[in-house]
Design a protein around this motif. Sequence first.
Motif, mmCIF file in Angstrom:
data_model
loop_
_atom_site.group_PDB
_atom_site.id
_atom_site.type_symbol
_atom_site.label_atom_id
_atom_site.label_comp_id
_atom_site.label_asym_id
_atom_site.label_seq_id
_atom_site.Cartn_x
_atom_site.Cartn_y
_atom_site.Cartn_z
ATOM 1 N N VAL A 71 0.794 -1.210 -0.210
ATOM 2 C CA VAL A 71 0.063 -0.086 -0.135
ATOM 3 C C VAL A 71 0.800 1.486 -0.174
ATOM 4 O O VAL A 71 0.716 2.275 -0.847
ATOM 5 C CB VAL A 71 -1.008 -0.169 1.112
ATOM 6 C CG1 VAL A 71 -1.734 1.355 1.411
ATOM 7 C CG2 VAL A 71 -2.039 -1.143 1.021
ATOM 8 N N ASN A 72 1.878 1.377 0.801
ATOM 9 C CA ASN A 72 2.953 2.570 0.780
ATOM 10 C C ASN A 72 3.638 2.533 -0.403
ATOM 11 O O ASN A 72 3.781 3.815 -0.657
ATOM 12 C CB ASN A 72 3.681 2.322 2.091
ATOM 13 C CG ASN A 72 2.970 2.361 3.446
ATOM 14 O OD1 ASN A 72 1.932 3.253 3.513
ATOM 15 N ND2 ASN A 72 3.355 1.783 4.377
ATOM 16 N N GLY A 73 3.784 1.765 -0.999
ATOM 17 C CA GLY A 73 4.409 1.753 -2.360
ATOM 18 C C GLY A 73 3.689 2.363 -3.344
ATOM 19 O O GLY A 73 3.998 3.308 -4.120
ATOM 20 N N ARG A 74 2.170 1.932 -3.307
ATOM 21 C CA ARG A 74 1.289 2.553 -4.413
ATOM 22 C C ARG A 74 1.234 4.171 -4.086
ATOM 23 O O ARG A 74 1.003 4.932 -4.788
ATOM 24 C CB ARG A 74 0.054 1.752 -4.237
ATOM 25 C CG ARG A 74 -0.020 0.572 -4.820
ATOM 26 C CD ARG A 74 -0.024 0.435 -6.241
ATOM 27 N NE ARG A 74 -0.998 0.874 -6.877
ATOM 28 C CZ ARG A 74 -2.256 0.163 -7.384
ATOM 29 N NH1 ARG A 74 -2.137 -1.087 -7.068
ATOM 30 N NH2 ARG A 74 -3.001 0.825 -7.950
ATOM 31 N N VAL A 75 0.896 4.342 -2.924
ATOM 32 C CA VAL A 75 0.623 5.885 -2.248
ATOM 33 C C VAL A 75 1.879 6.700 -2.650
ATOM 34 O O VAL A 75 1.508 7.699 -3.038
ATOM 35 C CB VAL A 75 0.318 5.772 -0.681
ATOM 36 C CG1 VAL A 75 0.311 7.200 -0.143
ATOM 37 C CG2 VAL A 75 -1.190 5.087 -0.371
ATOM 38 N N ASN A 76 2.904 6.382 -2.591
ATOM 39 C CA ASN A 76 3.912 6.799 -2.839
ATOM 40 C C ASN A 76 4.782 6.719 -4.344
ATOM 41 O O ASN A 76 5.749 7.291 -4.661
ATOM 42 C CB ASN A 76 5.218 6.607 -1.654
ATOM 43 C CG ASN A 76 5.072 7.076 -0.314
ATOM 44 O OD1 ASN A 76 5.091 8.273 -0.291
ATOM 45 N ND2 ASN A 76 4.502 6.215 0.671
ATOM 46 N N GLY A 77 3.932 6.177 -4.758
ATOM 47 C CA GLY A 77 4.178 6.321 -6.509
ATOM 48 C C GLY A 77 5.415 5.309 -6.724
ATOM 49 O O GLY A 77 6.083 5.466 -7.694
ATOM 50 N N VAL A 78 5.837 4.224 -5.949
ATOM 51 C CA VAL A 78 6.804 3.257 -6.114
ATOM 52 C C VAL A 78 6.061 1.733 -6.495
ATOM 53 O O VAL A 78 5.411 1.318 -5.270
ATOM 54 C CB VAL A 78 7.828 3.261 -4.857
ATOM 55 C CG1 VAL A 78 8.876 2.027 -5.274
ATOM 56 C CG2 VAL A 78 8.275 4.664 -4.824
ATOM 57 N N PRO A 79 6.272 1.060 -7.384
ATOM 58 C CA PRO A 79 5.775 -0.052 -7.561
ATOM 59 C C PRO A 79 6.514 -1.041 -6.762
ATOM 60 O O PRO A 79 7.912 -1.327 -6.881
ATOM 61 C CB PRO A 79 5.807 -0.487 -8.867
ATOM 62 C CG PRO A 79 5.924 0.898 -9.647
ATOM 63 C CD PRO A 79 6.772 1.692 -8.724
ATOM 64 N N ILE A 80 5.895 -1.632 -5.599
ATOM 65 C CA ILE A 80 6.560 -2.695 -4.844
ATOM 66 C C ILE A 80 5.979 -3.993 -5.029
ATOM 67 O O ILE A 80 4.895 -4.241 -4.763
ATOM 68 C CB ILE A 80 6.599 -2.316 -3.445
ATOM 69 C CG1 ILE A 80 7.517 -0.960 -3.368
ATOM 70 C CG2 ILE A 80 7.111 -3.311 -2.198
ATOM 71 C CD1 ILE A 80 7.182 -0.210 -1.863
ATOM 72 N N ARG A 81 6.825 -5.126 -5.116
ATOM 73 C CA ARG A 81 6.398 -6.404 -5.055
ATOM 74 C C ARG A 81 6.731 -6.889 -3.455
ATOM 75 O O ARG A 81 7.640 -7.187 -3.087
ATOM 76 C CB ARG A 81 7.043 -7.388 -5.948
ATOM 77 C CG ARG A 81 6.911 -8.633 -5.949
ATOM 78 C CD ARG A 81 7.481 -9.858 -6.776
ATOM 79 N NE ARG A 81 8.986 -9.801 -6.691
ATOM 80 C CZ ARG A 81 9.487 -10.923 -6.416
ATOM 81 N NH1 ARG A 81 9.136 -12.120 -6.747
ATOM 82 N NH2 ARG A 81 10.993 -10.563 -5.974
ATOM 83 N N ALA A 82 5.492 -6.979 -2.971
ATOM 84 C CA ALA A 82 5.520 -7.452 -1.552
ATOM 85 C C ALA A 82 5.253 -8.760 -1.407
ATOM 86 O O ALA A 82 4.256 -9.420 -1.607
ATOM 87 C CB ALA A 82 4.447 -6.349 -0.660
ATOM 88 N N LEU A 83 6.025 -9.625 -0.498
ATOM 89 C CA LEU A 83 5.933 -10.957 -0.300
ATOM 90 C C LEU A 83 5.886 -11.260 1.351
ATOM 91 O O LEU A 83 6.645 -10.614 2.059
ATOM 92 C CB LEU A 83 7.011 -11.692 -0.838
ATOM 93 C CG LEU A 83 7.688 -11.455 -2.083
ATOM 94 C CD1 LEU A 83 8.915 -11.983 -2.695
ATOM 95 C CD2 LEU A 83 6.408 -12.001 -2.850
ATOM 96 N N ARG A 84 5.116 -11.995 1.741
ATOM 97 C CA ARG A 84 5.054 -12.386 3.039
ATOM 98 C C ARG A 84 5.784 -13.874 3.202
ATOM 99 O O ARG A 84 5.535 -14.838 2.470
ATOM 100 C CB ARG A 84 3.400 -12.812 3.518
ATOM 101 C CG ARG A 84 3.440 -13.065 5.187
ATOM 102 C CD ARG A 84 2.360 -13.988 5.403
ATOM 103 N NE ARG A 84 2.201 -14.347 7.019
ATOM 104 C CZ ARG A 84 1.528 -15.231 7.265
ATOM 105 N NH1 ARG A 84 0.567 -15.801 6.575
ATOM 106 N NH2 ARG A 84 1.676 -15.425 8.627
#
Length: 217
Positions: A71-84
């Motif tokens: 979510v924070n990547g999206r909000v800040n304009g950075v595409p992040i692949r987030a893995l658990r």
Amino acid sequence: MWLLRPPGVYRPQEDTWLLADALRTAPLPARASVLDVCTGTGALAVTAGRLGAAEVTAIDVSRRAATAAWVNGRVNGVPIRALRGHFGDLVGRERFDVILANPPYVPARQVAPHGKARAWDAGDRGRAVLDPLCAVIPLLLNEDGMALIVHSELCGSDSTVHALRGSGLKASVIARQVVPFGPVMRSRTEWLVSQGLVEPGQDHEELVVIRADVPTR
């Protein structure tokens, strides 16, 4: 930088920003692929993206943290692949140009298996996550790759440097900052004194950033 921080997810603070500053002066290789280990809110992943990383992956054992990083990547304009998951799960599957790590490192009577304390409690010497991390970093770095790790001097910068060098990397401390004890450290000062980790009356600790590089061939 605006950041969502759900309950139980590590709040960015002095160690986060010390590592972010170290990353700014590194600098990032062109078109770098970056892995942010123990990402928490994803603050470091967002920083890497803003500094020009081509691909940013964030991983955390906490589902809430992985979600927050995305979510924070999206909000800040950075595409992040987030893995658990655990960073060790990536060994043999992926490699990265840069690894960033702000792992749990606070000495504690035991490792917290769940709950918010899992974000900082790291065993009686604070190395329950650091030692496995140092062992796998060489297996996750590309040729000419770089890792930046932040932790307290209480759990031994020399131990981290020696472990990384023992794995074939060049390693040294590149940044230091003295900070006052926060609520977690203040709550266990008596135990830390009994373990010989701090002096009686001590109310501060030194944070260190350690850089490790794959030697050039």
